[in-house]
Motif scaffolding. Structure first.
Motif, PDB file in Angstrom:
ATOM      1  N   UNK A 163       0.961  -1.502   0.255  1.00 35.58           N
ATOM      2  CA  UNK A 163       0.231   0.021   0.176  1.00 35.58           C
ATOM      3  C   UNK A 163       0.397   1.032   0.598  1.00 35.58           C
ATOM      4  N   UNK A 164       1.973   1.338  -0.064  1.00 35.18           N
ATOM      5  CA  UNK A 164       3.046   1.945   1.055  1.00 35.18           C
ATOM      6  C   UNK A 164       2.721   2.970   1.713  1.00 35.18           C
ATOM      7  N   UNK A 165       2.395   2.875   2.899  1.00 40.07           N
ATOM      8  CA  UNK A 165       1.276   3.587   4.169  1.00 40.07           C
ATOM      9  C   UNK A 165       1.510   2.029   4.679  1.00 40.07           C
ATOM     10  N   UNK A 166       0.980   2.473   6.175  1.00 47.21           N
ATOM     11  CA  UNK A 166       0.462   1.095   7.008  1.00 47.21           C
ATOM     12  C   UNK A 166      -1.374   1.689   7.484  1.00 47.21           C
ATOM     13  N   UNK A 167      -1.509   0.795   7.064  1.00 47.04           N
ATOM     14  CA  UNK A 167      -3.182   1.563   7.277  1.00 47.04           C
ATOM     15  C   UNK A 167      -4.095   0.862   8.945  1.00 47.04           C
ATOM     16  N   UNK A 168      -2.999   0.131   9.518  1.00 46.22           N
ATOM     17  CA  UNK A 168      -2.801  -0.443  11.470  1.00 46.22           C
ATOM     18  C   UNK A 168      -2.565   0.284  11.610  1.00 46.22           C
ATOM     19  N   UNK A 169      -1.849   1.286  11.033  1.00 48.23           N
ATOM     20  CA  UNK A 169      -2.013   2.495  12.054  1.00 48.23           C
ATOM     21  C   UNK A 169      -3.177   3.898  12.482  1.00 48.23           C
ATOM     22  N   UNK A 170      -3.758   4.329  10.778  1.00 44.83           N
ATOM     23  CA  UNK A 170      -4.719   5.147  10.703  1.00 44.83           C
ATOM     24  C   UNK A 170      -5.934   4.602  11.715  1.00 44.83           C
ATOM     25  N   UNK A 171      -6.629   6.200  11.792  1.00 48.97           N
ATOM     26  CA  UNK A 171      -7.750   6.109  12.647  1.00 48.97           C
ATOM     27  C   UNK A 171      -9.141   5.920  11.701  1.00 48.97           C
ATOM     28  N   UNK A 172     -10.051   4.169  12.937  1.00 46.50           N
ATOM     29  CA  UNK A 172     -11.271   4.206  11.781  1.00 46.50           C
ATOM     30  C   UNK A 172     -11.704   4.919  11.478  1.00 46.50           C
ATOM     31  N   UNK A 173     -11.919   6.211  11.727  1.00 44.34           N
ATOM     32  CA  UNK A 173     -13.249   7.324  11.693  1.00 44.34           C
ATOM     33  C   UNK A 173     -12.641   8.545  10.144  1.00 44.34           C
ATOM     34  N   UNK A 174     -10.986   8.283  10.262  1.00 42.26           N
ATOM     35  CA  UNK A 174     -10.426   8.952   8.835  1.00 42.26           C
ATOM     36  C   UNK A 174     -10.670   8.908   7.733  1.00 42.26           C
ATOM     37  N   UNK A 175     -10.303   9.462   6.811  1.00 39.44           N
ATOM     38  CA  UNK A 175     -10.983   9.235   5.209  1.00 39.44           C
ATOM     39  C   UNK A 175      -9.714   8.059   5.280  1.00 39.44           C
ATOM     40  N   UNK A 176      -8.357   8.026   5.610  1.00 38.30           N
ATOM     41  CA  UNK A 176      -8.161   6.954   5.270  1.00 38.30           C
ATOM     42  C   UNK A 176      -7.938   6.076   5.705  1.00 38.30           C
ATOM     43  N   UNK A 177      -7.445   5.043   4.586  1.00 34.92           N
ATOM     44  CA  UNK A 177      -8.215   3.789   4.761  1.00 34.92           C
ATOM     45  C   UNK A 177      -7.393   3.507   6.238  1.00 34.92           C
ATOM     46  N   UNK A 178      -8.076   2.388   6.884  1.00 33.82           N
ATOM     47  CA  UNK A 178      -7.683   1.616   7.728  1.00 33.82           C
ATOM     48  C   UNK A 178      -8.173  -0.412   8.334  1.00 33.82           C
ATOM     49  N   UNK A 179      -7.116  -0.742   8.385  1.00 29.84           N
ATOM     50  CA  UNK A 179      -7.105  -2.146   8.663  1.00 29.84           C
ATOM     51  C   UNK A 179      -7.056  -1.927  10.259  1.00 29.84           C
ATOM     52  N   UNK A 180      -7.522  -3.591  10.529  1.00 33.41           N
ATOM     53  CA  UNK A 180      -7.854  -4.021  11.948  1.00 33.41           C
ATOM     54  C   UNK A 180      -7.496  -5.346  11.554  1.00 33.41           C
ATOM     55  N   UNK A 181      -7.182  -5.837  12.643  1.00 31.14           N
ATOM     56  CA  UNK A 181      -6.583  -7.942  12.266  1.00 31.14           C
ATOM     57  C   UNK A 181      -7.408  -9.007  13.781  1.00 31.14           C
ATOM     58  N   UNK A 182      -8.494  -8.820  13.371  1.00 31.38           N
ATOM     59  CA  UNK A 182      -9.221  -9.534  14.565  1.00 31.38           C
ATOM     60  C   UNK A 182      -9.361 -11.134  13.836  1.00 31.38           C
ATOM     61  N   UNK A 183     -10.450 -11.803  15.173  1.00 27.69           N
ATOM     62  CA  UNK A 183     -10.679 -13.009  13.978  1.00 27.69           C
ATOM     63  C   UNK A 183      -9.758 -14.024  15.527  1.00 27.69           C
ATOM     64  N   UNK A 184     -10.109 -15.285  15.912  1.00 28.20           N
ATOM     65  CA  UNK A 184      -9.734 -16.040  16.595  1.00 28.20           C
ATOM     66  C   UNK A 184      -7.745 -15.782  16.538  1.00 28.20           C
ATOM     67  N   UNK A 185      -7.375 -15.962  15.528  1.00 28.50           N
ATOM     68  CA  UNK A 185      -6.051 -15.246  15.652  1.00 28.50           C
ATOM     69  C   UNK A 185      -5.613 -14.300  16.147  1.00 28.50           C
ATOM     70  N   UNK A 186      -6.308 -13.240  15.795  1.00 28.85           N
ATOM     71  CA  UNK A 186      -6.204 -12.068  15.998  1.00 28.85           C
ATOM     72  C   UNK A 186      -6.546 -11.271  17.334  1.00 28.85           C
ATOM     73  N   UNK A 187      -7.399 -12.451  18.354  1.00 28.92           N
ATOM     74  CA  UNK A 187      -7.946 -11.532  19.786  1.00 28.92           C
ATOM     75  C   UNK A 187      -7.015 -12.311  20.815  1.00 28.92           C
ATOM     76  N   UNK A 188      -6.378 -13.834  19.870  1.00 26.80           N
ATOM     77  CA  UNK A 188      -5.381 -14.701  20.853  1.00 26.80           C
ATOM     78  C   UNK A 188      -4.187 -14.172  20.414  1.00 26.80           C
TER      79      UNK A 188
END
Length: 744
Positions: A163-188
């Protein structure tokens, strides 16, 4: 005194005090080198449900008949306010192309070929508003939290490259693309990180807090360090012992157990130390010889300390009768911790007190009146006589107005206990984590942007034994089910069919859990209507909702087994120690009343004060085990003092002096114990916050209401009957001197 000094001479004599200290130093050094620390042997994802639980059996059937071969899923949640762009989707496709060509560590199964999908087909998987997309990556189930975290970190690096940027650090309510990891693996991974961070912060906060409280109460830097040094030595033995046991596979320990064990060790360990230290200080005002004072203090307190230690150990071992894994796994580590701390308080602490002597209390050194006079003569200063007070206001209040105290106490505690029917429970562990935890944020996006049932479908499997069963129609007719998938045929037994059922409610809520029996009943009814014999044995329900339902069932079973066992065992110990049925009865009744009032007050604080909608379902049993074991310590210490004094003075005077004698040490011990549990409330993990608040509240109720007021008042009311059928004191009432009228 000679007949009472055998044990004291053995651990704290002129020579043996150094031997005792050396033994502890060598023991800690050898064990630390020979065996691993318990933190090195953590297992944070051990199963909690017994193997015969319906959901566990269902998981086995699902794994055999419908193997996915995909492993543990990590759900990558992509979010952009206003909608995901074609560029965003293209970059996601680039990422999955890289994952196919260069799998990350511990990646399992085949990568879903999002990179091969035409863009219109990929857009069909977006949320209705076009703002969110969920894509999975699978990891080996055997990787553990550390291996999975390594793989997820590599996924984040590859995402940044694509992506040329880190979407995992972005605010979910912002205009930039944001990403989060969930599911059993992410929660663990997130959960493990939270508990690991909690270990360090909890240890530091607990040590500092205990040190500050001891300094404020006793105003002696040396004395404040003695309990902490004793706890430190005890932990130096406990950690490698538990580490060895875990390494051999005898026990399983996790981060949560270690965190709570640390609190228990500092709280209960400091209590045991203070019981002896406070008695030693009192005896130093009467005995010139510090050796005699120490031996006398050890003789007077060792019985109560031993009784307290046995009570706590027995309560912890009662958890071995539990079926829920998290309860069961607590039993041995906690029992070992208390056993070692109990031994340290009766060996290492006396040895340190023997070495330091009166210097333990510097600068407020306790001396006999003769020593004070001699010291004053040497310095040519007037003698400052220590005021000797045989009882205090609380003791007089409890014996002069026992009916008032008893009625007010019962009404207050009863009113709080009446709140307990309002308690609401949850078995969704994720809801106990911080709202800004990445896996919880991603989970919430899925719940908001997609159907609630998409979060965790319920898998219903039936064995039709070759009969024609129209289960899909039966399940679809249930009002709380939004969608029932087409049946899949079993790989081993073709008569077994599986249906993925999406609920119309949040599958993690209590409402969804309560629907599991209805789903099972509908499936059994459908099989029965089709002529299948014994349909109850041919229905399996898997999924998170079913797991939580079984957790609730097993937890309720454990409460019905463990709590009565603890009550019975403590009752037996009190009977043997006090030799009184009546006193044992009212001590146990006040304990039970105090427990329910604690739950009521704890709920008022958590729900109305901290905004908790529900408390974790494991809290009531955890709280009872700790409050029953630790709270009864104070009653034992108080009653043993009253019983001894009643042999040489009227009962009312014995009660007043017993309250006065034990009041300061029990109050300080209660404050420290409550404060150490309250430290848990500073952590970002709601299950520990709730446990810490409720346990701290219970300790405070016991310290300031039950022990100093209610128990002495009831003992006063009962008089000689409090000792039945044991030997009662000859005199109950004492003649108080008439007040001398003031002159003039």
């Amino acid at each position: 005194m000679k007949e009472h000094t055998g044990f004291g001479r053995f651990v704290a004599g002129p020579k043996t005090k150094w031997v005792t200290l050396a033994v502890w130093v060598v023991l800690v050094a050898v064990l630390s080198v020979a065996w691993p620390m318990v933190n090195e042997k953590e297992t944070n994802n051990a199963p909690n449900l017994p193997e015969d639980s319906p959901s566990v059996q269902a998981d086995l059937v699902a794994a055999r008949e419908f193997p996915s071969g995909e492993g543990l899923p990590a759900l990558l949640v992509w979010q952009r306010t206003g909608g995901l762009s074609d560029e965003d989707l293209g970059n996601i496709q680039k990422l999955y192309a890289k994952l196919t060509e260069d799998p990350v560590p511990y990646q399992a199964g085949e990568v879903i070929p999002f990179d091969k999908l035409p863009l219109p087909a990929l857009k069909q998987q977006l949320s209705e508003d076009g703002e969110s997309l969920v894509t999975p990556v699978f990891f080996e189930a055997s990787a553990g939290a550390e291996g999975t975290e390594e793989g997820l970190n590599r996924v984040k690096e590859m995402t940044t490259e694509a992506f040329g940027a880190n979407p995992f650090d972005q605010d979910l309510n912002g205009t930039e693309l944001a990403a989060r990891i969930t599911g059993p693996a992410g929660i663990s991974v997130d959960a493990t990180g939270l508990f690991q961070d909690a270990d360090v912060s909890l240890l530091i906060a607990t040590v500092v807090l205990v040190l500050v409280i001891l300094l404020l109460i006793y105003r002696s830097p040396v004395l404040a360090l003695i309990p902490l040094v004793a706890v430190g030595f005890a932990y130096g033995v406990i950690s490698p012992v538990l580490g060895y046991m875990a390494g051999e596979g005898w026990i399983t320990v996790d981060s949560q157990a270690i965190a709570i064990m640390t609190v228990l060790l500092f709280g209960a360990g400091t209590d045991y130390c203070l019981f002896l230290i406070s008695r030693f200080r009192q005896d130093l005002y009467e005995e010139k010889s510090r050796k005699k004072a120490l031996f006398k203090a050890l003789t007077q307190t060792s019985g109560a300390i031993a009784m307290s230690g046995i009570t706590v150990i027995a309560a912890m071992l009662a958890l071995l009768f539990a079926e829920y894994g998290a309860y069961y796994r607590f039993a041995i580590p906690f029992s070992v911790a208390i056993l070692v701390m109990f031994i340290a308080s009766l060996t290492l602490v006396p040895a340190m007190l023997a070495i330091l002597g009166r210097g333990s209390f510097f600068p407020f050194v306790p001396r006999t009146p003769e020593m004070e006079e001699e010291r004053a003569r040497r310095k040519n200063k007037p003698v400052k006589h220590r005021k000797k007070q045989k009882d205090d206001a609380i003791g007089r209040l409890a014996t002069r107005k026992p009916w008032t105290i008893t009625l007010v106490g019962l009404v207050l505690l009863g009113s709080l206990a009446a709140v307990t029917p309002q308690l609401r429970f949850t078995y969704d562990l994720l809801s106990s984590f911080p709202e800004d935890m990445p896996s919880r944020e991603g989970f919430n996006i899925i719940g908001d942007k997609f159907s609630p049932g998409d979060l965790a479908p319920v898998k219903v499997m039936v064995d039709s034994t070759g009969q024609e069963v129209n289960l899909q129609e039966s399940l679809s007719g249930l009002s709380f089910i939004s969608d029932t998938g087409e049946p899949a045929q079993g790989a081993v037994n073709p008569n077994i069919a599986a249906y993925d059922v999406k609920l119309a409610v949040n599958p993690y809520d209590q409402e969804a859990m309560d629907r599991i029996p209805e789903i099972r009943s509908a499936a059994e009814q459908a099989l029965g209507d089709a002529g299948v014999s014994d349909p109850a044995s041919k229905v399996w329900i898997a999924g998170q909702t079913a797991t939580q339902y079984d957790t609730e069932v097993v937890g309720e079973r454990d409460i019905m087994v463990v709590i009565p066992f603890i009550i019975g065992f403590i009752t037996l110990l009190l009977l043997l120690y006090l030799r009184s049925i009546i006193s044992t009865l009212y001590l146990m009744l006040t304990l039970i009343l105090s427990y329910f009032s604690t739950l009521g007050l704890g709920w008022l604080i958590l729900h109305y004060g901290l905004g908790a909608e529900a408390i974790q379902g494991t809290i009531p049993l955890y709280s009872f085990v700790f409050l029953a074991a630790l709270g009864e310590d104070y009653n034992i210490f108080l009653i043993s003092s009253i019983w001894k004094k009643s042999r040489s003075m009227p009962l009312k005077q014995a009660i007043r002096e017993g309250v006065h004698e034990t009041g300061p040490v029990i109050t300080s011990a209660g404050l420290i114990l409550a404060a150490t549990f309250a430290v848990l409330a500073t952590l970002p993990i709601q299950v520990l916050v709730q446990f810490g608040v409720i346990t701290a509240v219970g300790v405070l109720l016991d310290t300031f209401i039950v022990r100093p007021l209610l128990v002495p008042a009831i003992t006063t009311l009962l008089g000689k009957w409090a000792f039945w059928p044991g030997k009662a004191p000859e005199q109950v009432d004492d003649i108080e001197p008439e007040p001398v009228p003031a002159k003039g």
